[in-house]
Design an enzyme around this catalytic site. Structure first.
Site, short mmCIF file in Angstrom:
data_model
loop_
_atom_site.label_atom_id
_atom_site.label_comp_id
_atom_site.label_asym_id
_atom_site.label_seq_id
_atom_site.Cartn_x
_atom_site.Cartn_y
_atom_site.Cartn_z
N HIS A 67 0.83 -1.21 0.00
CA HIS A 67 0.00 0.00 0.00
C HIS A 67 0.87 1.27 0.00
CE1 HIS A 67 -2.96 -2.93 1.48
NE2 HIS A 67 -3.86 -2.12 0.99
N ASP B 18 -4.45 -7.01 -7.74
CA ASP B 18 -4.71 -6.18 -6.57
C ASP B 18 -4.95 -4.75 -7.07
OD1 ASP B 18 -5.00 -5.43 -3.91
OD2 ASP B 18 -3.21 -6.50 -3.25
#
Length: 409
Positions: A258, A334
């Site tokens: 992230h 993702d």
């Protein structure tokens, strides 16, 4: 003597036996011989060889291919009619509310993602909800969400708080985990959700605060596979498609994708541990797979995140890892826009094209802002021959099979 007939000077005494023999002999003498076959003009008597054009081989009639399985045939009949429609069907985007979701679906998006920022009324409202979207659009599409348990359950006020996967494996039996996942799946299905980005197949012994940590069922690959299979079975019991993640293994990666680039151990070490749950799980538990953003040393181009790395998709499709088998289900990326491991390299449309070219079936990101630009980029790549149309159609068919109904478990 028999062929000349009896002498005229005396009359022979005929017996029945003699008469039969004479008649047989007469028949043999008077029968017309069978004509000999005409000589093959290609045969030369002097040399004893054949010359001339070869006799064409006998070609059997073509065997028609077996009929496609019913779900595949139904999916093919429901594919978008245009190239742009096929392209858009490979995209799943996060939505804010009903209007944002309707916009995405009107562009042809194959799915929408329910995030923590999504208006809960889209799931619970009496109108302007998922059912209303399906009626307005008039075609199948996926409604996806993250609901693993523990710290990763989007919209917990609607779907409840579940134990973390590590806690499930430490305190519950696989049968109890399956029942718990079924209860979750029923709530998801009633709200219109069709796909859950869970369970996690990563193996890690890291502390709970790390990127994966207690999102992993176990550091032991056999135990992780057993409990992930049970969770996935509970979802399928409720009509929800599970998505196993994060291929090829995020559990021992350094950092959090992230916020930064993350690096796993080398591919040989992944084969020894991180990849081991995928073989038994994908062999027995139908579902989709999500590829993470980890950089895997020794696998494909150095420094390339897995979601953009063709070697990673080839590894999954071929099943070339311990216990693996070829995988022909849907492969998701993702998030391609909200995670620094990719967004620091390229913008969303560029990442979408790169991921689909690498082998993903569905490009996932958390906003509709770049949807039209991403569809334009991929559509142009197909027209220019950069993205093979056959690859586009194969991915769209996999997506359509999934969107028409969950795989049997």
């Amino acid at each position: 003597m028999l062929c000349d007939g009896p002498s005229p000077r005396r009359r022979p005494r005929w017996t029945a036996l003699a008469l039969g023999g004479v008649l047989l002999g007469l028949s043999a003498c008077t029968a017309t011989p069978e004509p000999l076959p005409a000589p093959d003009p290609r045969f030369h008597v002097d040399t004893g060889e054949f010359h001339g054009p070869p006799v064409p081989p006998i070609v059997p009639d073509p065997v028609p291919p077996p009929p496609e399985p019913e779900p595949v045939a139904a999916a093919r009949a429901n594919l978008p009619a245009t190239q742009r429609g096929l392209v858009a069907s490979l995209m799943t985007v996060g939505v804010r509310d009903y209007d944002d979701a309707l916009f995405a679906l009107e562009q042809g998006a194959g799915g929408i993602f329910i995030g923590s920022w999504t208006d809960p009324a889209l799931l619970t409202g009496a109108d302007r909800n998922i059912a209303a979207l399906r009626q307005a659009v008039g075609r199948p599409f996926a409604v996806t969400i993250d609901a693993e348990g523990g710290r990763v359950v989007r919209q917990p006020d609607i779907f409840g708080h579940l134990p973390a996967p590590r806690t499930m494996a430490e305190t519950m039996s696989p049968e109890q985990v399956r029942a718990l996942a079924f209860e979750l799946g029923v709530k998801l299905e009633l709200a219109g959700v069709t796909v859950d980005f869970a369970p996690v197949l990563d193996t890690t012994g890291e502390p709970a605060g790390a990127a994966i940590g207690d999102r992993s069922f176990s550091p032991d690959p056999e135990r992780a596979a057993q409990y992930a299979s049970a969770f996935a079975a509970g979802l399928r019991d409720a009509g929800i498609t599970p998505v196993f993640k994060h291929f090829p293994g995020h559990g021992r990666a350094t950092g959090d994708s992230h916020y930064d680039q993350v690096l796993t151990p080398g591919v040989d070490q992944l084969r020894e541990l991180d990849l081991r749950p995928y073989g038994p799980v994908l062999d027995s538990a139908p579902g989709a797979v999500m590829v993470g953003h980890m950089i895997v040393p020794g696998l494909g181009e150095e420094g390339l995140p897995a979601t953009l790395n063709p070697a990673v998709y080839d590894l999954l499709r071929s099943g070339d890892y311990p216990g693996g088998k070829p995988f022909d289900g849907v492969i998701y990326t993702d998030d391609l826009s909200g995670m620094e491991a990719v967004s620091s390299r390229m913008n969303a449309p560029q990442a979408v094209l790169a991921a689909l070219l690498a082998g993903a079936d569905v490009a996932l990101w958390i906003s509709t802002d770049d949807l039209v630009a991403a569809v334009d980029a991929v559509d142009r790549a197909v027209t220019d021959g950069l993205f093979p149309f056959e690859q586009l159609e194969a991915s769209a068919l996999r997506v359509q099979v999934q969107n028409l109904g969950p795989l049997p478990g």
